[in-house]
Scaffold this active site. Sequence first.
Site, PDB file in Angstrom:
ATOM      1  N   HIS A  15       0.992  -1.169  -0.416  1.00 32.32           N
ATOM      2  CA  HIS A  15      -0.054  -0.009   0.230  1.00 32.32           C
ATOM      3  C   HIS A  15       1.178   1.132  -0.467  1.00 32.32           C
ATOM      4  O   HIS A  15       0.855   1.544   0.820  1.00 32.32           O
ATOM      5  CB  HIS A  15      -1.123  -0.266   1.136  1.00 32.32           C
ATOM      6  CG  HIS A  15      -1.690   1.107   1.226  1.00 32.32           C
ATOM      7  ND1 HIS A  15      -3.049   1.102   1.842  1.00 32.32           N
ATOM      8  CD2 HIS A  15      -1.732   2.385   1.182  1.00 32.32           C
ATOM      9  CE1 HIS A  15      -3.592   2.151   1.055  1.00 32.32           C
ATOM     10  NE2 HIS A  15      -2.998   3.439   1.923  1.00 32.32           N
ATOM     11  N   HIS A  17       1.352   5.494  -2.090  1.00 36.16           N
ATOM     12  CA  HIS A  17       1.172   6.220  -2.526  1.00 36.16           C
ATOM     13  C   HIS A  17       2.075   7.130  -2.970  1.00 36.16           C
ATOM     14  O   HIS A  17       2.969   7.890  -2.516  1.00 36.16           O
ATOM     15  CB  HIS A  17       0.119   7.895  -1.589  1.00 36.16           C
ATOM     16  CG  HIS A  17      -0.778   7.087  -1.442  1.00 36.16           C
ATOM     17  ND1 HIS A  17      -2.204   7.380  -1.699  1.00 36.16           N
ATOM     18  CD2 HIS A  17      -1.253   6.600   0.487  1.00 36.16           C
ATOM     19  CE1 HIS A  17      -2.935   6.671  -0.886  1.00 36.16           C
ATOM     20  NE2 HIS A  17      -2.732   5.821  -0.281  1.00 36.16           N
ATOM     21  N   LYS A 105      -9.121  -0.154  -5.115  1.00 36.00           N
ATOM     22  CA  LYS A 105      -9.760   0.531  -4.472  1.00 36.00           C
ATOM     23  C   LYS A 105     -10.732   0.803  -3.435  1.00 36.00           C
ATOM     24  O   LYS A 105     -11.249   1.893  -5.026  1.00 36.00           O
ATOM     25  CB  LYS A 105      -8.824   1.259  -3.785  1.00 36.00           C
ATOM     26  CG  LYS A 105      -8.012   2.057  -2.948  1.00 36.00           C
ATOM     27  CD  LYS A 105      -7.840   1.430  -1.409  1.00 36.00           C
ATOM     28  CE  LYS A 105      -7.979   2.618  -0.839  1.00 36.00           C
ATOM     29  NZ  LYS A 105      -6.670   3.212  -0.064  1.00 36.00           N
ATOM     30  N   HIS A 142     -10.147   1.308   2.215  1.00 33.75           N
ATOM     31  CA  HIS A 142     -10.190   2.444   2.871  1.00 33.75           C
ATOM     32  C   HIS A 142     -11.117   2.461   4.006  1.00 33.75           C
ATOM     33  O   HIS A 142     -12.373   2.991   4.143  1.00 33.75           O
ATOM     34  CB  HIS A 142      -9.944   4.028   2.415  1.00 33.75           C
ATOM     35  CG  HIS A 142      -9.838   4.998   3.406  1.00 33.75           C
ATOM     36  ND1 HIS A 142      -8.547   5.448   3.507  1.00 33.75           N
ATOM     37  CD2 HIS A 142     -10.058   5.359   4.152  1.00 33.75           C
ATOM     38  CE1 HIS A 142      -8.248   6.429   5.088  1.00 33.75           C
ATOM     39  NE2 HIS A 142      -9.189   6.169   5.398  1.00 33.75           N
ATOM     40  N   HIS A 180      -4.613  -0.463   6.405  1.00 33.42           N
ATOM     41  CA  HIS A 180      -3.830   0.263   7.794  1.00 33.42           C
ATOM     42  C   HIS A 180      -4.793  -0.042   8.723  1.00 33.42           C
ATOM     43  O   HIS A 180      -5.536   1.243   9.048  1.00 33.42           O
ATOM     44  CB  HIS A 180      -3.931   1.668   6.762  1.00 33.42           C
ATOM     45  CG  HIS A 180      -4.714   2.702   6.218  1.00 33.42           C
ATOM     46  ND1 HIS A 180      -6.462   2.319   6.445  1.00 33.42           N
ATOM     47  CD2 HIS A 180      -4.602   2.911   5.370  1.00 33.42           C
ATOM     48  CE1 HIS A 180      -6.953   3.075   5.528  1.00 33.42           C
ATOM     49  NE2 HIS A 180      -6.049   3.302   4.394  1.00 33.42           N
ATOM     50  N   ASP A 253       1.408   2.928   3.554  1.00 35.76           N
ATOM     51  CA  ASP A 253       0.468   4.008   3.107  1.00 35.76           C
ATOM     52  C   ASP A 253       1.420   5.352   3.388  1.00 35.76           C
ATOM     53  O   ASP A 253       1.206   5.899   4.059  1.00 35.76           O
ATOM     54  CB  ASP A 253      -0.349   4.230   4.753  1.00 35.76           C
ATOM     55  CG  ASP A 253      -1.259   4.875   4.134  1.00 35.76           C
ATOM     56  OD1 ASP A 253      -1.572   4.967   2.596  1.00 35.76           O
ATOM     57  OD2 ASP A 253      -2.021   6.012   5.187  1.00 35.76           O
TER      58      ASP A 253
HETATM   59  O1  DOR Z   1      -3.371   9.490   5.569  1.00 39.94           O
HETATM   60  C1  DOR Z   1      -3.731   8.941   4.270  1.00 39.94           C
HETATM   61  N1  DOR Z   1      -2.878   9.746   3.763  1.00 39.94           N
HETATM   62  N2  DOR Z   1      -4.525   8.655   4.326  1.00 39.94           N
HETATM   63  C2  DOR Z   1      -4.969   8.526   3.302  1.00 39.94           C
HETATM   64  O2  DOR Z   1      -5.693   7.203   3.379  1.00 39.94           O
HETATM   65  C3  DOR Z   1      -4.275   8.471   2.156  1.00 39.94           C
HETATM   66  C4  DOR Z   1      -3.541   9.754   2.078  1.00 39.94           C
HETATM   67  C5  DOR Z   1      -3.335  10.642   1.348  1.00 39.94           C
HETATM   68  O3  DOR Z   1      -3.015   9.964  -0.194  1.00 39.94           O
HETATM   69  O4  DOR Z   1      -2.416  11.463   1.529  1.00 39.94           O
HETATM   70 ZN    ZN Z   2      -3.847   5.302   1.667  1.00 38.23          ZN
END
Ligand code: DOR
Ligand code: ZN
Length: 357
Positions: A15, A17, A105, A142, A180, A253
């Site tokens: 997971h 980003h 997702k 999520h 998470h 995450d």
């Molecule tokens: O803290 C987070 N940041 N939780 C999420 O679910 C998304 C992520 C983000 O894309 O910044």
């Molecule tokens: Zn995330």
Amino acid sequence: MSTTRLTIRRPDDWHVHFRDNDMLRAVAPCTARHFGRAIVMPNIVPPVTTTALAAAYRQRILDAIHEAMPGDSRFEPYMTLYLTESTTREEIVRAAASGFIKAVKLFPAGATTNSENGVRDMDKVMPVFEQMVASGLPLSVHGEVADAEVDIFDREAVFIDRVLDPLRKRLPELRIILEHVTSAVAVDYVQSAGHNLAATITPHHLVLTRNAMLAGGFRPHYYCLPVAKRAEDRSAVRKAAVSGDARFFFGSDSAPHPRQAKECAKGSGGIFNAPTALSCLAGVFEQEGKLEHLESFVALNGPAFYNQPAATDRITLFRQEQPLEFPHRIPTADGPVTVFDPGFPLHWQVEDHGEPE
Ligand code: DOR
Ligand code: ZN
């Protein structure tokens, strides 16, 4: 004598980003340096709602990594599709056939960063879930309600009650990853479920409580979603992570936001931990006396749930008395991004190059 070297299968991050463009170029190499594969979240702008968009995004990721690490083509991004109320069954068939899309997702609309195009009414996406079962694609979730009436510290528990449990009862064949997990309630729920449900755990939720974020001053770089909870919750999450239970595995995450989006009147949730994640995890497993379970958490349980082979190459972690010095922020074209500091000395670090099998 205590362990000072640990060779394990190369970890994956289930997971992450990566964002896009300049931010992507700054952060993706931090993950590719240590990890073999990563499940890349689709909440970029515009969101990755189709197989064609996922293919193009995947190529941008590969290009960014190639640019930073020429000659190293080891890293494999696994893509995800952003579920909307307009996603079609045909799109799911295409996604599954692509081979590189490994999950769909679900963002409840309004729950987190760039989730506005997410799902409001679960009934509308049931046909898509049925197609996912038929096509063998799991659902990555999520797990928070976006209901303004629900206290932010209860949103995970309420999601399980109102959304996840009813969905699992309606469609038990759907394979689900509750992303998470942050609470004892979520850990208990996953442990008491039968097969087809797993959970990812982040480094920061193994380390932080809400006090770390809020007591004695607000620390925006410890603000993420779901927010860190009480010490009892952290303890339940830690126990699950180090237990060796195959239903729990690593998903960082890692979610970069530039400084001006974190240090402002309405800061974004997200902790960028890619550079320190493995050192932090090894520290936590050592503190818990469970280093022998680190490999299953970072390299075996995830592939098993996703029906992927475990890595064949290995990395070595080594322990030094002198703690790791890491950059506290990395520069990006959008501004500096703070690197997750777990608040304890990082004695473990990753040897630069993995050892051949
Ligand atoms: O803290 C987070 N940041 N939780 C999420 O679910 C998304 C992520 C983000 O894309 O910044
Ligand atoms: Zn995330």
